[in-house]
Design a protein around this motif. Structure first.
Motif, mmCIF file in Angstrom:
data_model
loop_
_atom_site.group_PDB
_atom_site.id
_atom_site.type_symbol
_atom_site.label_atom_id
_atom_site.label_comp_id
_atom_site.label_asym_id
_atom_site.label_seq_id
_atom_site.Cartn_x
_atom_site.Cartn_y
_atom_site.Cartn_z
ATOM 1 N N ALA A 116 0.830 -1.201 0.000
ATOM 2 C CA ALA A 116 0.000 0.000 0.000
ATOM 3 C C ALA A 116 0.867 1.255 0.000
ATOM 4 O O ALA A 116 2.005 1.264 0.476
ATOM 5 C CB ALA A 116 -0.914 -0.006 1.216
ATOM 6 N N THR A 117 0.314 2.337 -0.528
ATOM 7 C CA THR A 117 1.013 3.618 -0.600
ATOM 8 C C THR A 117 1.492 4.042 0.786
ATOM 9 O O THR A 117 0.720 4.043 1.749
ATOM 10 C CB THR A 117 0.079 4.702 -1.158
ATOM 11 N N CYS A 118 2.780 4.409 0.902
ATOM 12 C CA CYS A 118 3.334 4.801 2.193
ATOM 13 C C CYS A 118 2.983 6.259 2.505
ATOM 14 O O CYS A 118 2.518 7.016 1.636
ATOM 15 C CB CYS A 118 4.850 4.606 2.204
ATOM 16 N N MET A 119 3.219 6.677 3.740
ATOM 17 C CA MET A 119 2.848 8.026 4.176
ATOM 18 C C MET A 119 3.613 9.087 3.405
ATOM 19 O O MET A 119 3.059 10.136 3.050
ATOM 20 C CB MET A 119 3.118 8.173 5.673
ATOM 21 N N GLU A 120 4.924 8.826 3.135
ATOM 22 C CA GLU A 120 5.713 9.832 2.411
ATOM 23 C C GLU A 120 5.169 10.048 1.006
ATOM 24 O O GLU A 120 5.088 11.187 0.539
ATOM 25 C CB GLU A 120 7.174 9.409 2.364
ATOM 26 N N CYS A 121 4.796 8.981 0.329
ATOM 27 C CA CYS A 121 4.245 9.130 -1.021
ATOM 28 C C CYS A 121 2.866 9.774 -0.992
ATOM 29 O O CYS A 121 2.504 10.534 -1.902
ATOM 30 C CB CYS A 121 4.180 7.768 -1.721
ATOM 31 N N MET A 122 2.083 9.512 0.055
ATOM 32 C CA MET A 122 0.792 10.184 0.187
ATOM 33 C C MET A 122 0.986 11.690 0.334
ATOM 34 O O MET A 122 0.228 12.489 -0.229
ATOM 35 C CB MET A 122 0.039 9.627 1.385
ATOM 36 N N GLN A 123 2.007 12.076 1.086
ATOM 37 C CA GLN A 123 2.289 13.505 1.228
ATOM 38 C C GLN A 123 2.682 14.115 -0.104
ATOM 39 O O GLN A 123 2.272 15.245 -0.436
ATOM 40 C CB GLN A 123 3.393 13.709 2.267
ATOM 41 N N ASP A 124 3.466 13.387 -0.902
ATOM 42 C CA ASP A 124 3.821 13.872 -2.240
ATOM 43 C C ASP A 124 2.582 14.063 -3.107
ATOM 44 O O ASP A 124 2.459 15.058 -3.839
ATOM 45 C CB ASP A 124 4.757 12.877 -2.929
ATOM 46 N N ILE A 125 1.656 13.114 -3.029
ATOM 47 C CA ILE A 125 0.451 13.157 -3.867
ATOM 48 C C ILE A 125 -0.383 14.400 -3.566
ATOM 49 O O ILE A 125 -0.987 14.996 -4.468
ATOM 50 C CB ILE A 125 -0.394 11.882 -3.644
ATOM 51 N N HIS A 126 -0.403 14.818 -2.303
ATOM 52 C CA HIS A 126 -1.244 15.945 -1.903
ATOM 53 C C HIS A 126 -0.461 17.264 -1.796
ATOM 54 O O HIS A 126 -1.028 18.283 -1.391
ATOM 55 C CB HIS A 126 -1.920 15.636 -0.570
ATOM 56 N N ASN A 127 0.794 17.243 -2.194
ATOM 57 C CA ASN A 127 1.624 18.456 -2.121
ATOM 58 C C ASN A 127 1.668 19.139 -3.491
ATOM 59 O O ASN A 127 2.273 18.603 -4.430
ATOM 60 C CB ASN A 127 3.040 18.078 -1.675
ATOM 61 N N PRO A 128 1.052 20.321 -3.638
ATOM 62 C CA PRO A 128 1.019 21.001 -4.943
ATOM 63 C C PRO A 128 2.405 21.343 -5.487
ATOM 64 O O PRO A 128 2.551 21.588 -6.691
ATOM 65 C CB PRO A 128 0.212 22.269 -4.655
ATOM 66 N N HIS A 129 3.422 21.357 -4.629
ATOM 67 C CA HIS A 129 4.771 21.715 -5.063
ATOM 68 C C HIS A 129 5.600 20.487 -5.455
ATOM 69 O O HIS A 129 6.753 20.639 -5.879
ATOM 70 C CB HIS A 129 5.485 22.491 -3.954
ATOM 71 N N SER A 130 5.045 19.320 -5.312
ATOM 72 C CA SER A 130 5.762 18.096 -5.664
ATOM 73 C C SER A 130 5.470 17.714 -7.110
ATOM 74 O O SER A 130 4.357 17.911 -7.606
ATOM 75 C CB SER A 130 5.344 16.951 -4.732
ATOM 76 N N LYS A 131 6.450 17.134 -7.777
ATOM 77 C CA LYS A 131 6.197 16.665 -9.145
ATOM 78 C C LYS A 131 5.240 15.471 -9.156
ATOM 79 O O LYS A 131 4.716 15.105 -10.206
ATOM 80 C CB LYS A 131 7.507 16.314 -9.843
ATOM 81 N N TYR A 132 5.016 14.889 -7.974
ATOM 82 C CA TYR A 132 4.099 13.751 -7.871
ATOM 83 C C TYR A 132 2.689 14.167 -7.447
ATOM 84 O O TYR A 132 1.856 13.313 -7.154
ATOM 85 C CB TYR A 132 4.652 12.733 -6.860
ATOM 86 N N TYR A 133 2.443 15.465 -7.438
ATOM 87 C CA TYR A 133 1.124 15.973 -7.032
ATOM 88 C C TYR A 133 0.028 15.370 -7.918
ATOM 89 O O TYR A 133 0.082 15.470 -9.130
ATOM 90 C CB TYR A 133 1.111 17.493 -7.130
ATOM 91 N N ARG A 134 -0.920 14.676 -7.276
ATOM 92 C CA ARG A 134 -2.051 14.037 -7.951
ATOM 93 C C ARG A 134 -1.597 13.061 -9.047
ATOM 94 O O ARG A 134 -2.310 12.807 -10.012
ATOM 95 C CB ARG A 134 -3.002 15.084 -8.553
ATOM 96 N N TYR A 135 -0.412 12.489 -8.848
ATOM 97 C CA TYR A 135 0.082 11.516 -9.816
ATOM 98 C C TYR A 135 -0.358 10.116 -9.377
ATOM 99 O O TYR A 135 0.009 9.651 -8.287
ATOM 100 C CB TYR A 135 1.599 11.594 -9.930
ATOM 101 N N PRO A 136 -1.117 9.404 -10.192
ATOM 102 C CA PRO A 136 -1.746 8.145 -9.765
ATOM 103 C C PRO A 136 -0.807 6.956 -9.591
ATOM 104 O O PRO A 136 -1.264 5.895 -9.161
ATOM 105 C CB PRO A 136 -2.745 7.853 -10.897
ATOM 106 N N PHE A 137 0.492 7.112 -9.932
ATOM 107 C CA PHE A 137 1.402 5.967 -9.865
ATOM 108 C C PHE A 137 2.623 6.266 -8.998
ATOM 109 O O PHE A 137 3.680 5.654 -9.161
ATOM 110 C CB PHE A 137 1.828 5.562 -11.279
#
Length: 796
Positions: A116-137
């Motif tokens: 399952a998605t780890c906490m650090e990657c969840m933070q990336d997903i919800h961080n508008p300044h991350s390149k992984y923002y709202r990235y499904p993979f």
């Protein structure tokens, strides 16, 4: 040499460490690299098949610290089971490196499971300044798909379905940075180099971020989506909208079988459900299984619980385990119904083309992605009994975990053939054994159609390729009508060993608990082919992996209509009443009152009960539970396997959590022992009297459960008196009944027995393949191994 000099300057040493456990696909090599850098150790780390090889060079103190921390410092999901240390000549390496993987080796270690998605990657997903923002993979070395994308081992990117997505420069810089958590993350991608998503409906199509927006809008509007996940498709709809759930039931032809709920986060779950510490741990672990939970009273104000799980007290709940799930659920009500994305009677859908052709009649829209799934895998399901989490269905997150099996003593000195256990017809899994290690597949479902058999063959072929296994022994269920057994026996001639259903159940529990001495096996399930050619399902056995003997069983129940009675428990209820009363007038009085809606069927039913028309007899705990469920008016017709028994067990569930000894929990119904069989006609007679006296249904259910536990205890006592055995294993799907398991264990422990149950393997038919395979190997050894000599030249 001066002692001060010896103390100040230590000689260097070099060792090879063969590390086994869950050490591939979980960030173990980066962990080893960082540890070596911190301690000043040189050398390298490399994947070889299913294990990791480390060569480490440094001072004696450095090597001791390095080995100690390798054993004790890894955090989940890394699990180190064994380290073998071998001294090597000094090489004077200047650095520590991660070397390219090798494909040779024994392949006996742990293999990466989907995480399952780890906490650090969840933070990336919800961080508008991350390149992984709202990235499904989004993923890293601690999370993401593993087994479902793996085509061969060792676990490297080129051996996964991510091979199609070359890393961009930005991702490459993270991949090669030893202090980045995505260092050597084989599933690493970003919006510039990774898979693409696409939303399709009958009227429109969107990609990328617009696909997410369109999907979220469709869910808010009460539509049903087919969403591609880690191991296949889910049907998803808003769980707060009852009409959407109703539509899903109609389209999937699933009138009452419970759906699972996906919740936005743990806080939402704990707001609406009672969650114990053990349940919380299971929910939030990297495996992210579906956990059966009891809703709080106010939960029905938000969720239509009767529509989600009709007739059940506990509901399956799980947390989002992919970034795509997290994104979708964060933009809706926070609650989804999520169920396997397949048409009724078909295996799980996991290819885009199959979804487009086969799911459009059920889903209003499809959310696809371009990353292939190497092997489909469903969600795992479990519950907590006696503060311990137990799997009911083993799949994503738990498969493939290696299980070391008990071997016949003679085989410890000799090699032995690879083995395959084909499994049962229902709730099927397959099992492979190589070098004393068993690998049990994910839950594959019921083997009803040719399509199911093809699916089974695909999964077992995939496993044989991964683990480099070429079975020379096949173990199977000898039921003459099992298509899965007949299909498994086709092909090249190999040693074939039939293993009876309930013997396999007993053996599976023995393997899980590392037992190889004779045991008493209490096997309670729906049905299985018995040694006398009849249907068994309520047995006390004694034996080991080679042989067994039946000590106690349920006096066979007449099953009017045969298979039809399984779908119509009211027919079993009438059979139980008729056997208990021995009087047609009394039987008519009861059944007219209990089953008036079926009165037009009474004549043909009586023809079967009197023997004018043939009907089979079964010794089955599942059928007994079905019949009692119908007599009590709980479930008259089953729309899915085990529904009547499950609804009956739910009424006893609250008593499993109440403190107190057996004496504080009411009495039991009488039963008799006739020719080594339990006769329950006195049980049913007394139960009918309680009905006449208007005893509350919940108390009747409790007394019935206690009676079954008392029967099991009596049977174990008789078996022990006859054999002297004090070890007891409990196996079979009926042991998923929480109250029955707790009560029976309590009674047996009080009498001094040692009781073993299933935890990581399902107690139902999902464990059959493991028991088959181990029994087949032991029987092969008995025939082929002669006083320490392996006879490998036996003619076939």
């Amino acid at each position: 040499m001066d002692s001060r000099y010896r103390e100040g300057i230590q000689e260097r040493t070099r060792v090879q460490l063969d590390v086994k456990g869950t050490v591939q696909g979980v960030g173990f090599r980066p962990f080893v690299y960082r540890l070596a850098e911190r301690l000043g150790v040189s050398g390298f780390v490399r994947n070889i098949m299913g294990e990791v090889i480390v060569e480490a060079e440094g001072t004696n103190d450095q090597i001791k610290a390095f080995v100690y921390q390798l054993r004790h410092d890894p955090t989940p999901p890394i699990r180190v089971n064994h380290i073998r240390v071998t001294r090597l000549p000094i090489s004077h390496d200047a650095y520590f490196t991660i070397e390219a993987s090798k494909e040779d080796g024994a392949g006996e270690g742990g293999f990466p499971t989907d995480l399952a998605t780890c906490m650090e990657c969840m933070q990336d997903i919800h961080n508008p300044h991350s390149k992984y923002y709202r990235y499904p993979f989004t993923s890293c070395t601690s999370c993401g798909p593993r087994y479902s994308v793996l085509r061969k081992i060792p676990y490297d990117r080129e051996h996964t379905t991510f091979k199609s997505f070359p890393l961009c420069e930005s991702c490459r810089s993270e991949y090669i940075d030893p202090f980045d958590r995505r260092f050597h993350a084989q599933t690493l991608t970003c919006p510039h180099c990774g898979p693409a998503i696409e939303y399709r409906s009958s009227v429109r199509s969107f990609v990328s971020s617009e696909a997410l927006l369109a999907s979220s809008e469709a869910l808010r509007e009460g539509r049903i989506l087919a969403v591609k996940g880690i191991g296949g498709f889910h049907f998803i709809c808003d769980a707060t909208q009852e009409q959407a759930i109703h539509n899903l039931r109609i389209r999937k032809r699933r009138p009452r079988k419970p759906f699972a709920l996906m919740a936005r986060d743990l806080n939402d779950v704990e707001n609406l459900f009672v969650v114990t510490a053990a349940e919380r741990q299971a929910l939030t672990g990297p495996e992210a299984p579906i956990v059966l939970l009891k809703p709080k009273e106010h939960a029905k104000q938000l969720l239509p619980l009767l529509a989600i799980a009709p007739g059940l007290i506990r509901i399956g709940v799980f947390l989002p385990y992919t970034p795509l799930h997290h994104i979708l659920i964060s933009e809706g009500s926070g609650w989804f119904v999520a169920t396997s994305g397949n048409a009724s009677g078909h295996p799980m859908t996991y290819r885009n083309d199959d979804a487009l052709s086969g799911l459009r009649g059920i889903a209003d829209g499809l959310l696809l992605h371009s990353r292939d799934i190497a092997v489909p895998i469903d969600d795992s399901v479990g519950h907590v009994v006696d503060q311990e989490f137990r799997l009911i269905r083993s799949a994503r997150g738990y498969v493939p975990v290696p299980l070391r099996i008990p071997l016949p003593p003679a085989l410890y000195a000799h090699g032995h053939p690879d083995v395959i256990g084909i499994g049962a017809e229902m709730k099927n899994t397959c099992c492979l054994i190589k070098n004393g290690v068993a690998y049990v597949s994910q839950h594959l479902g019921d083997m009803d159609t040719n399509e199911d058999l093809v699916f089974h063959r695909q999964v077992r072929d995939h496993m044989m390729q991964l683990f480099d296994i070429s079975p020379e022994i096949i173990a199977y269920d000898p039921h003459p009508n099992y298509a899965i057994s007949q299909e498994g026996l086709t092909g090249k001639p190999i040693d074939q060993y039939p293993v009876l259903h309930h013997h396999a159940h007993m053996a599976a529990c023995m393997v899980e608990n590392e037992l190889d001495n004779p045991v008493i096996g209490c096997i309670l399930d729906g049905s299985g082919y018995g040694a006398d050619g009849s249907v068994w399902g309520f047995e006390v056995l004694t034996g080991d992996f080679n042989n067994f003997r039946r000590i106690r069983s349920l006096h066979p129940l007449l099953l009017p209509g045969g298979e039809a009675a399984i779908r119509n428990p009211w027919m079993i209820g009438i059979s139980l009443i008729d056997a208990a009363t021995h009087d047609r007038h009394t039987t008519l009085r009861y059944i007219t009152k209990r089953f008036p809606q079926y009165s037009k069927h009474f004549p043909i039913l009586f023809a079967q009960l009197t023997g004018k028309l043939p009907s089979p007899r079964v010794s089955s705990a599942g059928r007994l539970f079905d019949g009692v469920s119908a007599i009590l008016g709980i479930c008259m017709e089953s729309t899915y396997e085990g529904e009547a028994a499950l609804q009956l067990s739910e009424l006893a569930d609250p008593f499993a959590e109440q403190p107190g000894d057996d004496e504080d929990r009411g009495d039991v119904y009488p039963f008799e022992i006739v020719e080594e069989r339990w006769d329950v006609t006195p049980t049913i007679r007394s139960l009918l009297i309680d009905l006449d006296n208007r005893l509350p249904t919940s108390l009747i259910v409790l007394k019935f459960h206690r009676t079954v536990a008392a029967m099991v205890t009596e049977g174990v006592r008789a078996a022990s008196n006859e054999t002297g055995i004090r070890q007891v294993v409990l196996s079979g799907g009926v042991w998923n009944n929480r109250y029955l398991l707790s009560d029976a264990k309590r009674r047996l422990l009080r009498e001094g027995f040692t009781v073993y149950t299933h935890r990581t393997m399902p107690s139902g038919d999902g464990g059959i393949s493991l028991g088959q395979a181990v029994c087949g190997l032991w029987r092969w050894a008995k025939e082929h191994v002669l006083i320490g000599t392996c006879d490998s030249d036996r003619s076939r």
